[in-house]
Write a protein that holds these residues in place. Structure first.
Motif, PDB file in Angstrom:
ATOM      1  N   ALA A  93     -13.235 -30.910  39.383  1.00 33.01           N
ATOM      2  CA  ALA A  93     -13.819 -31.928  38.503  1.00 33.01           C
ATOM      3  C   ALA A  93     -12.882 -33.100  38.265  1.00 33.01           C
ATOM      4  O   ALA A  93     -13.150 -33.931  37.393  1.00 33.01           O
ATOM      5  CB  ALA A  93     -14.205 -31.297  37.168  1.00 33.01           C
ATOM      6  N   CYS A  94     -11.802 -33.215  39.041  1.00 35.68           N
ATOM      7  CA  CYS A  94     -10.820 -34.270  38.755  1.00 35.68           C
ATOM      8  C   CYS A  94     -11.395 -35.669  38.956  1.00 35.68           C
ATOM      9  O   CYS A  94     -10.868 -36.636  38.409  1.00 35.68           O
ATOM     10  CB  CYS A  94      -9.561 -34.079  39.596  1.00 35.68           C
ATOM     11  N   GLY A  95     -12.457 -35.791  39.735  1.00 39.53           N
ATOM     12  CA  GLY A  95     -13.083 -37.095  39.956  1.00 39.53           C
ATOM     13  C   GLY A  95     -14.172 -37.428  38.961  1.00 39.53           C
ATOM     14  O   GLY A  95     -14.852 -38.455  39.106  1.00 39.53           O
ATOM     15  N   THR A  96     -14.345 -36.590  37.953  1.00 43.37           N
ATOM     16  CA  THR A  96     -15.349 -36.836  36.912  1.00 43.37           C
ATOM     17  C   THR A  96     -14.635 -37.216  35.624  1.00 43.37           C
ATOM     18  O   THR A  96     -13.986 -36.370  34.994  1.00 43.37           O
ATOM     19  CB  THR A  96     -16.214 -35.582  36.675  1.00 43.37           C
ATOM     20  N   PRO A  97     -14.706 -38.460  35.203  1.00 39.14           N
ATOM     21  CA  PRO A  97     -13.892 -38.899  34.066  1.00 39.14           C
ATOM     22  C   PRO A  97     -14.554 -38.673  32.714  1.00 39.14           C
ATOM     23  O   PRO A  97     -15.769 -38.463  32.605  1.00 39.14           O
ATOM     24  CB  PRO A  97     -13.758 -40.401  34.331  1.00 39.14           C
TER      25      PRO A  97
ATOM     26  N   VAL B 226     -13.396 -47.423  29.579  1.00 41.20           N
ATOM     27  CA  VAL B 226     -12.142 -46.886  30.111  1.00 41.20           C
ATOM     28  C   VAL B 226     -12.452 -45.489  30.648  1.00 41.20           C
ATOM     29  O   VAL B 226     -12.958 -44.636  29.912  1.00 41.20           O
ATOM     30  CB  VAL B 226     -11.039 -46.807  29.043  1.00 41.20           C
ATOM     31  N   ALA B 227     -12.164 -45.269  31.922  1.00 39.04           N
ATOM     32  CA  ALA B 227     -12.401 -43.968  32.551  1.00 39.04           C
ATOM     33  C   ALA B 227     -11.101 -43.178  32.556  1.00 39.04           C
ATOM     34  O   ALA B 227     -10.104 -43.621  33.126  1.00 39.04           O
ATOM     35  CB  ALA B 227     -12.917 -44.157  33.976  1.00 39.04           C
ATOM     36  N   LEU B 228     -11.117 -42.010  31.902  1.00 39.27           N
ATOM     37  CA  LEU B 228      -9.934 -41.158  31.811  1.00 39.27           C
ATOM     38  C   LEU B 228     -10.139 -39.928  32.693  1.00 39.27           C
ATOM     39  O   LEU B 228     -11.047 -39.121  32.451  1.00 39.27           O
ATOM     40  CB  LEU B 228      -9.677 -40.737  30.364  1.00 39.27           C
ATOM     41  N   TYR B 229      -9.310 -39.796  33.719  1.00 38.43           N
ATOM     42  CA  TYR B 229      -9.423 -38.708  34.689  1.00 38.43           C
ATOM     43  C   TYR B 229      -8.309 -37.684  34.449  1.00 38.43           C
ATOM     44  O   TYR B 229      -7.141 -38.050  34.291  1.00 38.43           O
ATOM     45  CB  TYR B 229      -9.292 -39.248  36.111  1.00 38.43           C
TER      46      TYR B 229
ATOM     47  N   ASP C 189      -7.485 -39.677  45.634  1.00 40.65           N
ATOM     48  CA  ASP C 189      -8.507 -40.308  46.472  1.00 40.65           C
ATOM     49  C   ASP C 189      -9.888 -40.125  45.855  1.00 40.65           C
ATOM     50  O   ASP C 189     -10.722 -41.048  45.868  1.00 40.65           O
ATOM     51  CB  ASP C 189      -8.483 -39.719  47.883  1.00 40.65           C
ATOM     52  N   ARG C 190     -10.148 -38.943  45.319  1.00 35.45           N
ATOM     53  CA  ARG C 190     -11.443 -38.695  44.662  1.00 35.45           C
ATOM     54  C   ARG C 190     -11.601 -39.600  43.439  1.00 35.45           C
ATOM     55  O   ARG C 190     -12.699 -40.109  43.163  1.00 35.45           O
ATOM     56  CB  ARG C 190     -11.542 -37.233  44.227  1.00 35.45           C
ATOM     57  N   ILE C 191     -10.508 -39.788  42.717  1.00 32.23           N
ATOM     58  CA  ILE C 191     -10.564 -40.640  41.532  1.00 32.23           C
ATOM     59  C   ILE C 191     -10.872 -42.078  41.926  1.00 32.23           C
ATOM     60  O   ILE C 191     -11.726 -42.735  41.311  1.00 32.23           O
ATOM     61  CB  ILE C 191      -9.233 -40.542  40.758  1.00 32.23           C
ATOM     62  N   ARG C 192     -10.218 -42.578  42.952  1.00 32.81           N
ATOM     63  CA  ARG C 192     -10.473 -43.955  43.386  1.00 32.81           C
ATOM     64  C   ARG C 192     -11.902 -44.111  43.895  1.00 32.81           C
ATOM     65  O   ARG C 192     -12.531 -45.160  43.685  1.00 32.81           O
ATOM     66  CB  ARG C 192      -9.470 -44.360  44.469  1.00 32.81           C
ATOM     67  N   ALA C 193     -12.414 -43.087  44.556  1.00 29.77           N
ATOM     68  CA  ALA C 193     -13.796 -43.148  45.047  1.00 29.77           C
ATOM     69  C   ALA C 193     -14.770 -43.234  43.881  1.00 29.77           C
ATOM     70  O   ALA C 193     -15.748 -44.003  43.920  1.00 29.77           O
ATOM     71  CB  ALA C 193     -14.094 -41.930  45.923  1.00 29.77           C
ATOM     72  N   ASP C 194     -14.529 -42.464  42.827  1.00 33.75           N
ATOM     73  CA  ASP C 194     -15.409 -42.530  41.662  1.00 33.75           C
ATOM     74  C   ASP C 194     -15.249 -43.862  40.942  1.00 33.75           C
ATOM     75  O   ASP C 194     -16.248 -44.477  40.527  1.00 33.75           O
ATOM     76  CB  ASP C 194     -15.099 -41.386  40.702  1.00 33.75           C
ATOM     77  N   LEU C 195     -14.001 -44.318  40.821  1.00 27.10           N
ATOM     78  CA  LEU C 195     -13.748 -45.569  40.118  1.00 27.10           C
ATOM     79  C   LEU C 195     -14.438 -46.744  40.810  1.00 27.10           C
ATOM     80  O   LEU C 195     -14.898 -47.691  40.143  1.00 27.10           O
ATOM     81  CB  LEU C 195     -12.237 -45.804  40.037  1.00 27.10           C
TER      82      LEU C 195
END
Length: 300
Positions: free
Chosen positions: A110-114, A124-127, A157-163
């Motif tokens: 779930a690290c890509g779900t903020p 503000v998206a907090l991951y 990479d998952r975080i940047r994709a979600d962002l």
């Protein structure tokens, strides 16, 4: 947005068989007081809530109490698991607790779900990236090697994709529990070396407005946007020279960072002294150490 960055509470830990539970309770009462008085928008805890996977019951009660206090003051919290925590135990009822504004991030998947919060300038998206044990998370992230750099790189990479799917101007904050190159460790951190290497480069967090790190027990700045808060208390004599503090971070409308160190209370200072026993006992220069926890190295 105003964020209070903390980490490495290690609830349940002592110092050479001396219980620190009362000092930890005082520290967390101070945390709640600072959060309310400074009107923070979220408290961040970057891992190692507990000192071990199965914490003692008084430590669990203390954690439960601080969560109720924050929720009672309507102060959101984002908390990740560290290498000392059991992610499954810490993450129990995370979905339900999240309704009270206490967001537990213990599942690597779930690290890509903020957690998305907002101020007058927008979202503000907090991951949260919990501690990633390479051998256990390699399959989740599909990496060729079971290394810290590989799994953490895949997570970011998952975080940047979600962002990239978020509205333009969305600011980003990442919580991570890792050993980042340039950080200075102490004797009280558990070794996380895997495959001969444990450090990861700060460049993994490029493009993130603020990265709140945990694992190292000394407050330190890796870059303006990548920081360790350190632990609230000293857990070894190697930390005798530490100034224990948390970061009060102002995140501006364009992602600007203004960080202020806010001190934790010091229950009892630590001293390290060295010399012959007769000199240590007689030298008035050591008088302050009489009221400290003291490590004495005898050279007789």
């Amino acid at each position: 947005m105003r964020l209070l960055h903390t980490s490495d509470w290690h609830l349940g830990r002592g110092l050479h068989r001396v219980s620190l539970l009362d000092a930890q309770r005082d520290a967390l009462e101070h945390l709640v007081r600072v959060a309310v008085e400074r009107e923070v928008d979220a408290v961040l805890v970057a891992g190692d809530v507990y000192d071990r996977a199965v914490p003692p019951l008084p430590a669990v009660r203390l954690f439960d109490d601080v969560l109720h206090r924050l929720a009672g003051h309507r102060v959101p919290a984002v908390i990740i698991s560290g290498n000392h925590d059991s992610p499954h135990r810490l993450g129990v009822a995370a979905g339900l607790i999240g309704r009270a504004g206490i967001h537990l991030r213990t599942d690597p998947a779930a690290c890509g779900t903020p957690v998305v919060l907002a101020d007058q300038h927008g979202p503000v998206a907090l991951y949260g990236i919990p501690y990633l044990e390479p051998a256990l998370t390699r399959e989740e992230f599909g990496t060729d090697r079971a290394g810290h750099r590989e799994v953490l790189s895949a997570a970011t990479d998952r975080i940047r994709a979600d962002l990239a799917t978020r509205p333009p101007g969305t600011r980003s904050v990442v919580l991570a529990h890792a050993f980042v190159t340039g950080g200075v460790g102490s004797d009280s951190e558990r070794d996380i070396t895997a495959g001969g290497a444990s450090a990861v480069p700060a460049s993994l967090f490029d493009g993130i407005d603020y990265t709140a790190l945990g694992h190292l027990h000394g407050a330190q700045t890796i870059t303006e946007r990548v920081r360790y808060s350190g632990s609230p208390l000293a857990y070894s004599f190697s930390e005798a020279g530490h100034r224990k503090s948390m970061w009060l971070v102002e995140l501006g409308p364009g992602g600007e960072i203004d960080a202020e160190r806010v001190d934790w209370p010091v229950p009892r200072p630590l001293s390290r002294i060295r010399g012959r026993i007769d000199r240590l006992l007689a030298d008035p220069a050591h008088t302050p150490a009489e009221q400290h926890w003291t490590e004495a190295t005898l050279t007789d």
